[in-house]
Enzyme design. Structure first.
Site, PDB file in Angstrom:
ATOM      1  N   GLU A 149      55.221 -84.719  70.165  1.00  0.00           N
ATOM      2  CA  GLU A 149      55.551 -84.775  68.746  1.00  0.00           C
ATOM      3  C   GLU A 149      55.542 -86.236  68.301  1.00  0.00           C
ATOM      4  O   GLU A 149      56.250 -87.071  68.868  1.00  0.00           O
ATOM      5  CB  GLU A 149      56.930 -84.176  68.518  1.00  0.00           C
ATOM      6  CG  GLU A 149      57.296 -84.153  67.068  1.00  0.00           C
ATOM      7  CD  GLU A 149      58.585 -83.405  66.823  1.00  0.00           C
ATOM      8  OE1 GLU A 149      59.594 -83.750  67.457  1.00  0.00           O
ATOM      9  OE2 GLU A 149      58.581 -82.480  66.007  1.00  0.00           O
ATOM     10  N   VAL A 196      80.171 -89.573  68.399  1.00  0.00           N
ATOM     11  CA  VAL A 196      80.734 -88.474  67.595  1.00  0.00           C
ATOM     12  C   VAL A 196      80.072 -87.137  67.969  1.00  0.00           C
ATOM     13  O   VAL A 196      80.758 -86.125  68.180  1.00  0.00           O
ATOM     14  CB  VAL A 196      80.572 -88.770  66.088  1.00  0.00           C
ATOM     15  CG1 VAL A 196      80.982 -87.579  65.243  1.00  0.00           C
ATOM     16  CG2 VAL A 196      81.391 -89.995  65.714  1.00  0.00           C
ATOM     17  N   GLU A 208      67.523 -76.184  66.761  1.00  0.00           N
ATOM     18  CA  GLU A 208      66.249 -76.314  66.031  1.00  0.00           C
ATOM     19  C   GLU A 208      65.644 -77.635  66.484  1.00  0.00           C
ATOM     20  O   GLU A 208      66.151 -78.703  66.124  1.00  0.00           O
ATOM     21  CB  GLU A 208      66.498 -76.357  64.523  1.00  0.00           C
ATOM     22  CG  GLU A 208      67.087 -75.100  63.938  1.00  0.00           C
ATOM     23  CD  GLU A 208      66.120 -73.935  63.950  1.00  0.00           C
ATOM     24  OE1 GLU A 208      64.895 -74.153  64.098  1.00  0.00           O
ATOM     25  OE2 GLU A 208      66.598 -72.801  63.821  1.00  0.00           O
ATOM     26  N   LYS A 268      78.402 -83.593  61.613  1.00  0.00           N
ATOM     27  CA  LYS A 268      78.047 -84.958  62.036  1.00  0.00           C
ATOM     28  C   LYS A 268      76.612 -85.196  61.592  1.00  0.00           C
ATOM     29  O   LYS A 268      75.655 -84.729  62.215  1.00  0.00           O
ATOM     30  CB  LYS A 268      78.156 -85.053  63.567  1.00  0.00           C
ATOM     31  CG  LYS A 268      78.373 -86.456  64.133  1.00  0.00           C
ATOM     32  CD  LYS A 268      77.335 -87.472  63.813  1.00  0.00           C
ATOM     33  CE  LYS A 268      76.112 -87.468  64.675  1.00  0.00           C
ATOM     34  NZ  LYS A 268      75.165 -88.522  64.259  1.00  0.00           N
ATOM     35  N   CYS A 316      59.477 -81.350  61.095  1.00  0.00           N
ATOM     36  CA  CYS A 316      59.400 -80.746  62.439  1.00  0.00           C
ATOM     37  C   CYS A 316      58.351 -79.650  62.498  1.00  0.00           C
ATOM     38  O   CYS A 316      57.717 -79.456  63.523  1.00  0.00           O
ATOM     39  CB  CYS A 316      60.762 -80.204  62.842  1.00  0.00           C
ATOM     40  SG  CYS A 316      61.448 -79.135  61.593  1.00  0.00           S
TER      41      CYS A 316
HETATM   42  P1  NAD Z   1      67.903 -86.862  67.481  1.00  0.00           P
HETATM   43  O1  NAD Z   1      67.850 -85.712  68.410  1.00  0.00           O
HETATM   44  O2  NAD Z   1      67.905 -88.218  68.042  1.00  0.00           O
HETATM   45  O3  NAD Z   1      69.207 -86.788  66.555  1.00  0.00           O
HETATM   46  C1  NAD Z   1      69.582 -85.644  65.852  1.00  0.00           C
HETATM   47  C2  NAD Z   1      71.085 -85.659  65.676  1.00  0.00           C
HETATM   48  O4  NAD Z   1      71.722 -85.587  66.947  1.00  0.00           O
HETATM   49  C3  NAD Z   1      71.625 -86.930  65.019  1.00  0.00           C
HETATM   50  O5  NAD Z   1      72.715 -86.606  64.185  1.00  0.00           O
HETATM   51  C4  NAD Z   1      72.115 -87.732  66.207  1.00  0.00           C
HETATM   52  O6  NAD Z   1      73.129 -88.645  65.877  1.00  0.00           O
HETATM   53  C5  NAD Z   1      72.645 -86.637  67.109  1.00  0.00           C
HETATM   54  N1  NAD Z   1      72.721 -86.992  68.522  1.00  0.00           N
HETATM   55  C6  NAD Z   1      71.988 -87.925  69.197  1.00  0.00           C
HETATM   56  N2  NAD Z   1      72.366 -87.967  70.483  1.00  0.00           N
HETATM   57  C7  NAD Z   1      73.345 -87.052  70.643  1.00  0.00           C
HETATM   58  C8  NAD Z   1      74.126 -86.617  71.754  1.00  0.00           C
HETATM   59  N3  NAD Z   1      73.971 -87.148  72.968  1.00  0.00           N
HETATM   60  N4  NAD Z   1      75.041 -85.651  71.570  1.00  0.00           N
HETATM   61  C9  NAD Z   1      75.191 -85.077  70.348  1.00  0.00           C
HETATM   62  N5  NAD Z   1      74.507 -85.457  69.258  1.00  0.00           N
HETATM   63  C10 NAD Z   1      73.574 -86.427  69.408  1.00  0.00           C
HETATM   64  O7  NAD Z   1      66.706 -86.604  66.494  1.00  0.00           O
HETATM   65  P2  NAD Z   1      66.275 -87.462  65.246  1.00  0.00           P
HETATM   66  O8  NAD Z   1      65.568 -88.657  65.748  1.00  0.00           O
HETATM   67  O9  NAD Z   1      67.449 -87.677  64.357  1.00  0.00           O
HETATM   68  O10 NAD Z   1      65.283 -86.431  64.514  1.00  0.00           O
HETATM   69  C11 NAD Z   1      63.946 -86.303  64.868  1.00  0.00           C
HETATM   70  C12 NAD Z   1      63.736 -85.109  65.779  1.00  0.00           C
HETATM   71  O11 NAD Z   1      64.345 -83.932  65.249  1.00  0.00           O
HETATM   72  C13 NAD Z   1      62.295 -84.744  65.921  1.00  0.00           C
HETATM   73  O12 NAD Z   1      62.001 -84.510  67.273  1.00  0.00           O
HETATM   74  C14 NAD Z   1      62.149 -83.457  65.119  1.00  0.00           C
HETATM   75  O13 NAD Z   1      61.150 -82.581  65.491  1.00  0.00           O
HETATM   76  C15 NAD Z   1      63.454 -82.832  65.280  1.00  0.00           C
HETATM   77  N6  NAD Z   1      63.712 -81.938  64.138  1.00  0.00           N
HETATM   78  C16 NAD Z   1      63.639 -80.592  64.298  1.00  0.00           C
HETATM   79  C17 NAD Z   1      63.843 -79.748  63.224  1.00  0.00           C
HETATM   80  C18 NAD Z   1      63.787 -78.257  63.351  1.00  0.00           C
HETATM   81  O14 NAD Z   1      64.225 -77.556  62.459  1.00  0.00           O
HETATM   82  N7  NAD Z   1      63.270 -77.719  64.419  1.00  0.00           N
HETATM   83  C19 NAD Z   1      64.141 -80.274  61.991  1.00  0.00           C
HETATM   84  C20 NAD Z   1      64.202 -81.657  61.857  1.00  0.00           C
HETATM   85  C21 NAD Z   1      63.996 -82.474  62.945  1.00  0.00           C
END
Ligand code: NAD
Length: 472
Positions: free
Chosen positions: A379, A206, A245, A170, A279
Site C-alpha cells: 500500500e 494513548v 479496518e 483516540k 484505503c
Molecule cells: P496507523 O496505523 O499508524 O495509525 C492509526 C491510528 O492508530 C492512529 O490514531 C495512531 O495513533 C494509532 N496507533 C498507532 N500505533 C498504535 C499502537 N501501538 N496501539 C494503538 N494505537 C496505535 O495508520 P495511519 O498512518 O494513521 O493511517 C494510514 C493507514 O491506515 C493506511 O495503511 C491505510 O490503509 C489505513 N486505513 C485504513 C482504512 C480502512 O477503512 N480500511 C481507512 C483509513 C486508513
C-alpha cells in the site's frame, strides 16, 4: 496559534494529566497551527472509568432516547460543515472542494444512515422458546487515522452510541482538531456525562493504553495493517472484541467489452481523490493486453489534469500529503517502481517544481507494472496508479486476488451479469460494478489482511452488539 491543554472526559473539558503537547502542522505551509495535549495513561484511565461509569445507564436507555440524542448530533454535524471542511483543509491539506463535498458531507450522510437503521432496528426477537436481546458490547475504544478524520470517527462513534455502548476516542496525531470539534458537537447534543470521551495523544501511548485497559470491552480500529495486527494480539490476550479496518491494494478490473475510457478516467479520479490517501483506492488498474496501450494513454492524459496546488483554492484537485514522512515514503515507492522496471507515464518522484513548500507529491502513473513489483503489492497511500496487463479472465482474477489485501475494487464489463460473476470471485469486501456509487447503508470492510468486521449499515451497528438469550 491555538494551544489546547484539555481532554474531554466525563462530560467536561479538563486539563490533561500530563504536560506534553502534540503539534498540528498545516501540510501546505509546513507551519505549526495548533497544539493539543499528548495524553497519558492517566488520561486514558480517567476516560475509561468515566465510560464504564456511564455504560450501564446508557446501555439501558431506550432506542428512542438514543435516537433523539444522535439526531441532535447529526444536526450539529450538518450545521457545522463549513467549519469541519476548513479544519480538515488546515490539518490534513485536503483540497477545500473535496473537504466540503466528502470530508464534511459524508459524516452527515453516515450519521443519517445510522439514524434510519436505529429507528427500525429490533433489539429483541423471539426464537422458539427464547427471547434474544441485542445488548451493547460495553466500553468501546475507537482509534482512528487521519485520512478521512471525521468520517472514521463518525463511522465508529455513532453506531457504538446507537448500540448503547460508551466510547473513548483516540484520534490520529495529525488530525486532532476535527476530533475536538466533534467532541464539542457531542457535548452540545446533550449526551449523559461519560458516554463519549476524547483523549488525544500518541498511538504508542494513548492508543496502546486503551487497548490494554481491562475495562475496555471492544477495540474498533482503523489504520495500518501492522498496527492492527499488534492491537489484535493485545486485545486477544484480554479477550476483547476487535473490529479492524486496515490497508488495501484494490484492483479495478476492466473486462473486454467495457467502456474503457470511462473505466480509466473514473479510476484516475478515484486514485487521486484525497491526494491518494484513501484505503479503498483503486491503486491497481488491470486491463486486457490488447487494450493496454490505449488504457495507458488515456490514464496519462487524465493524470495531467491533476496538478497539485494550494488546498484552500477551490480549483485545486490534489493537495499535499499529510506529513513529510508520508511524502518521502510515497516518493520512495515511485522510485522503487521505476528501479524495478515500471514505465513512468505521468508524474515522478521529484517535488513539483512550482511548489517548494508543502508535502507535495506529483500525481503519478506507472505502466508495465508486474505482480511481483513492490508497487503492485504494498500500500503506497499516495497519488500513484499502477497499470497491469492481463492475458485472460483467469489471469485477471489471479492478479486481482494476488496481494495480502482484500478491501475494495471495481469491475467493468459490457453487461452487469458478466461484471457481477467476476466480482463474486474477487476476495474483497466492496466492489463497484461499472462505476456504482458509494452507499452509506452498505457494509464496508476487508477480506484477508484488510481487516476483521464491517463498518456502516446494519452490519456496522451489529459490531457493537452482543446477544443474550432467555429461555422460557
Ligand atoms: P496507523 O496505523 O499508524 O495509525 C492509526 C491510528 O492508530 C492512529 O490514531 C495512531 O495513533 C494509532 N496507533 C498507532 N500505533 C498504535 C499502537 N501501538 N496501539 C494503538 N494505537 C496505535 O495508520 P495511519 O498512518 O494513521 O493511517 C494510514 C493507514 O491506515 C493506511 O495503511 C491505510 O490503509 C489505513 N486505513 C485504513 C482504512 C480502512 O477503512 N480500511 C481507512 C483509513 C486508513
Amino acid at each position: 496559534m491555538q494551544q489546547h491543554a484539555d481532554q474531554y472526559i466525563g462530560g467536561v473539558w479538563q486539563p490533561s494529566l500530563g504536560g506534553g503537547a502534540l503539534e498540528v502542522v498545516d501540510p501546505a505551509t509546513e507551519q505549526v497551527i495548533a497544539t493539543v495535549p499528548a495524553g497519558t495513561t492517566a488520561d486514558v484511565d480517567a476516560a475509561v472509568r468515566a465510560a464504564r461509569a456511564a455504560a450501564r445507564a446508557w446501555g439501558a436507555s431506550s432506542p428512542e432516547q438514543r435516537l433523539a440524542a444522535l439526531t441532535r448530533l447529526r444536526d450539529g454535524l450538518a450545521a457545522h460543515q463549513q467549519e469541519i471542511a476548513e479544519t480538515v483543509v488546515a490539518e490534513l491539506g485536503c483540497p477545500i472542494g473535496f473537504a466540503t463535498g466528502v470530508q464534511a458531507a459524508l459524516p452527515v450522510a453516515v450519521a443519517s444512515a445510522y439514524l434510519e437503521i436505529l429507528a427500525d432496528y429490533r433489539f429483541e426477537e423471539k426464537v422458539g422458546n427464547s427471547t434474544v436481546y441485542a445488548e451493547p458490547a460495553g466500553v468501546v475504544a475507537a482509534i482512528t487515522p487521519w485520512n478521512y478524520p471525521l468520517h472514521q470517527i463518525v463511522a465508529k462513534v455513532v453506531p457504538a452510541l446507537a448500540a448503547g455502548c460508551t466510547v473513548v476516542l483516540k484520534p490520529a496525531e495529525h488530525t486532532p482538531l476535527v476530533a475536538r470539534l466533534f467532541a464539542r458537537l457531542v457535548d452540545r447534543a446533550g449526551f449523559p456525562a461519560g458516554v463519549f470521551n476524547l483523549v488525544t495523544g500518541l498511538g504508542t501511548v494513548v492508543g496502546a493504553a486503551l487497548v490494554e485497559h481491562p475495562e475496555v470491552d471492544l477495540v474498533s480500529f482503523t489504520g495500518s495493517t501492522a498496527v492492527g495486527r499488534a492491537i489484535a494480539e493485545t486485545a486477544g490476550r484480554g479477550i476483547k472484541r476487535v473490529a479492524l479496518e486496515l490497508g488495501g491494494k484494490s484492483a479495478n478490473v476492466v473486462l473486454p467489452g467495457a467502456d474503457l475510457a470511462r473505466a480509466v478516467n473514473v479510476n484516475v479520479a478515484n486514485v487521486f481523490a484525497n491526494s491518494g490517501q484513501t484505503c479503498s483506492a483503486w491503486t491497481r488498474l488491470l486491463v486486457h493486453q490488447e487494450q493496454y496501450e490505449e488504457a495507458v494513454a488515456i490514464a496519462a492524459k487524465a493524470a495531467a489534469k491533476y496538478r497539485p496546488g494550494d488546498p484552500t483554492s477551490p480549483e485545486t484537485r490534489v493537495g499535499p500529503l499529510v506529513s513529510a514522512g508520508q511524502r518521502d515514503r510515497v516518493r520512495g515507492y515511485i522510485r522503487s517502481g521505476i528501479e524495478q522496471g515500471a514505465r513512468l507515464v505521468a508524474g515522478g518522484p521529484e517535488a513539483p517544481a512550482d511548489l517548494p513548500t508543502g508535502f507535495y507529491v506529483q500525481p503519478t502513473v506507472l505502466a508495465d507494472v508486474t505482480a511481483e513489483m513492490t508497487v503492485a503489492q504494498e500500500e503506497i497511500f499516495g497519488p500513484v496508479l499502477s497499470i497491469l496487463a492481463y492475458r485472460d479472465e483467469e489471469h485477471a482474477l489471479e492478479l486481482a486476488n494476488g496481494t495480502q489485501y482484500g478491501l475494495a475494487g471495481g469491475v467493468w464489463a459490457a453487461d452487469e451479469a458478466t461484471a457481477v460473476a467476476f466480482a463474486r470471485r474477487l476476495d474483497a469486501g466492496q466492489l463497484d460494478i461499472n462505476g456504482g456509487r458509494f452507499n452509506p447503508l452498505a457494509p464496508f470492510g476487508g477480506y484477508k489482511a484488510s481487516g476483521v468486521g464491517r463498518e456502516l449499515g446494519r452490519h456496522g451497528l451489529e459490531e457493537f452488539l452482543q446477544a443474550k438469550s432467555l429461555q422460557f
